[in-house]
Design a protein around this motif. Sequence first.
Motif, PDB file in Angstrom:
ATOM      1  N   GLU A   1      10.549   4.204   3.434  1.00  0.00           N
ATOM      2  CA  GLU A   1       9.657   3.182   3.970  1.00  0.00           C
ATOM      3  C   GLU A   1       9.942   1.849   3.292  1.00  0.00           C
TER       4      GLU A   1
ATOM      5  N   GLY B   1       7.931  -1.805   2.246  1.00  0.00           N
ATOM      6  CA  GLY B   1       6.706  -2.577   2.088  1.00  0.00           C
ATOM      7  C   GLY B   1       7.057  -4.007   1.746  1.00  0.00           C
TER       8      GLY B   1
ATOM      9  N   TYR C   1       2.299  -4.886   2.442  1.00  0.00           N
ATOM     10  CA  TYR C   1       2.126  -5.131   3.871  1.00  0.00           C
ATOM     11  C   TYR C   1       3.194  -4.350   4.627  1.00  0.00           C
ATOM     12  N   ALA C   2       2.807  -3.841   5.788  1.00  0.00           N
ATOM     13  CA  ALA C   2       3.721  -3.044   6.590  1.00  0.00           C
ATOM     14  C   ALA C   2       4.660  -3.894   7.422  1.00  0.00           C
ATOM     15  N   ARG C   3       4.398  -5.184   7.564  1.00  0.00           N
ATOM     16  CA  ARG C   3       5.214  -6.068   8.384  1.00  0.00           C
ATOM     17  C   ARG C   3       5.681  -7.255   7.555  1.00  0.00           C
TER      18      ARG C   3
ATOM     19  N   ASP D   1      -1.043  -6.015   8.307  1.00  0.00           N
ATOM     20  CA  ASP D   1      -1.321  -4.602   8.086  1.00  0.00           C
ATOM     21  C   ASP D   1      -1.225  -4.259   6.601  1.00  0.00           C
TER      22      ASP D   1
ATOM     23  N   GLN E   1      -1.962  -2.529   2.952  1.00  0.00           N
ATOM     24  CA  GLN E   1      -2.333  -1.213   2.442  1.00  0.00           C
ATOM     25  C   GLN E   1      -2.329  -1.284   0.919  1.00  0.00           C
TER      26      GLN E   1
ATOM     27  N   ALA F   1       0.652   3.689  -1.654  1.00  0.00           N
ATOM     28  CA  ALA F   1       2.088   3.803  -1.450  1.00  0.00           C
ATOM     29  C   ALA F   1       2.770   4.471  -2.630  1.00  0.00           C
TER      30      ALA F   1
END
Length: 388
Positions: free
Chosen positions: A271, A273, A284-286, A291, A293, A298
């Motif tokens: 993944e 981040g 952030y996911a983007r 988004d 988290q 994580a």
Amino acid sequence: MTRSPALPPLLHGLFRELVAQGVPIGTRDYLDGLRALAAGYGSSADGQGERQALARLAQILWARSDEEHRLIARWFARIPATPADLLAAVDATLDQLDAEGTDTPGTAATAVHSPLASATSPAATPGGETRDSPASAAPGDDPAAPRARISFSSVQEGTGLPVPRLSLDPALGEAYVLHPQALIPPRTLAVLWRRYRRGTRGGPRTELDIDATVAERCRRGLLLRPACRPRRSNAARLLILADTSPSMDPWRPFLTSLAESLPFGHLARAEMGYFSNLPRRQLYARPELRDPQPLGDALRHFKGAGLLIVSDAGSARGYLNRRRANQTADLLDELLTHCPAIVWLNPMPRARWAGTTAEHIAANARVPMLPLDATHLLRAIDILRGNK
């Protein structure tokens, strides 16, 4: 007055066009063209196909890529062929100008006509340009006869007499189109990710175990069924923290390629981040920092996994922020409790780290900081695998 050596008008115009298109040629390449012409290159044995010989000479001397070869070929294909009588008239006019010494700055444009090309005579406009004047056409001339108009640039552009060139810039077709290129191609990234492996066996027993099968046959003297074992799979997990602050804007295309290449690495879990300058309490996911988290979530999902951090660490702007350096050191200590193998990738060259926040962060021996290229990314993966 003796005229200094110069390239023929066709090659000289090509040379100027290549320079205007950004082709890396200079004075040495111009002189190489003069030496090649003096040595007899650029001419055909039968006197025919002089343009083809000049085109080959220009491609050999000045083209270093396929696109530059095509640019030179388009130049010769779209510039109309010049009649031999016109070339003789141009040479005669140049000799006349040399004899008369008409090298004053006021000579901005001079029209030269061949006996075959006098249907229309160019008239000078107030701006120094030339245009066709139908009223000046000589009676009895054939309008369909070949003709050309040659203009002479002012001597203020260079030394000596100016070299004649076409008064209108010829069309060369499409111009160069520059596409952004990532630091590491996506295919190379996928190959590098597959190097990051931690092989484990799990799941149903579907793979033949030859050693266990032979041992069973030797022990019992017969074999009821072959021995099987679970298949080996890659249990490596990878978490990438990417900086998307304004100083990292030049590397946005690479971060996109980085995210798109992860599924091709066949990792157990991978993944990305995103953060700005420093990952504090959330990721952030983007890349647009949407988004969010919690950072702790994580880290719990990737406990014991490999961790890559991609950031310039302040070296892009050349700043030294001691507070940021101390906060980053505290963060790395926390990350090391969850991920024992961490590597920092800095897209700026190592020479640019000196005197910046990156230099203080790189001083942490437990988290190596490496430049961002294919060679050092391979080194980073080896470090994540445990090969210090």
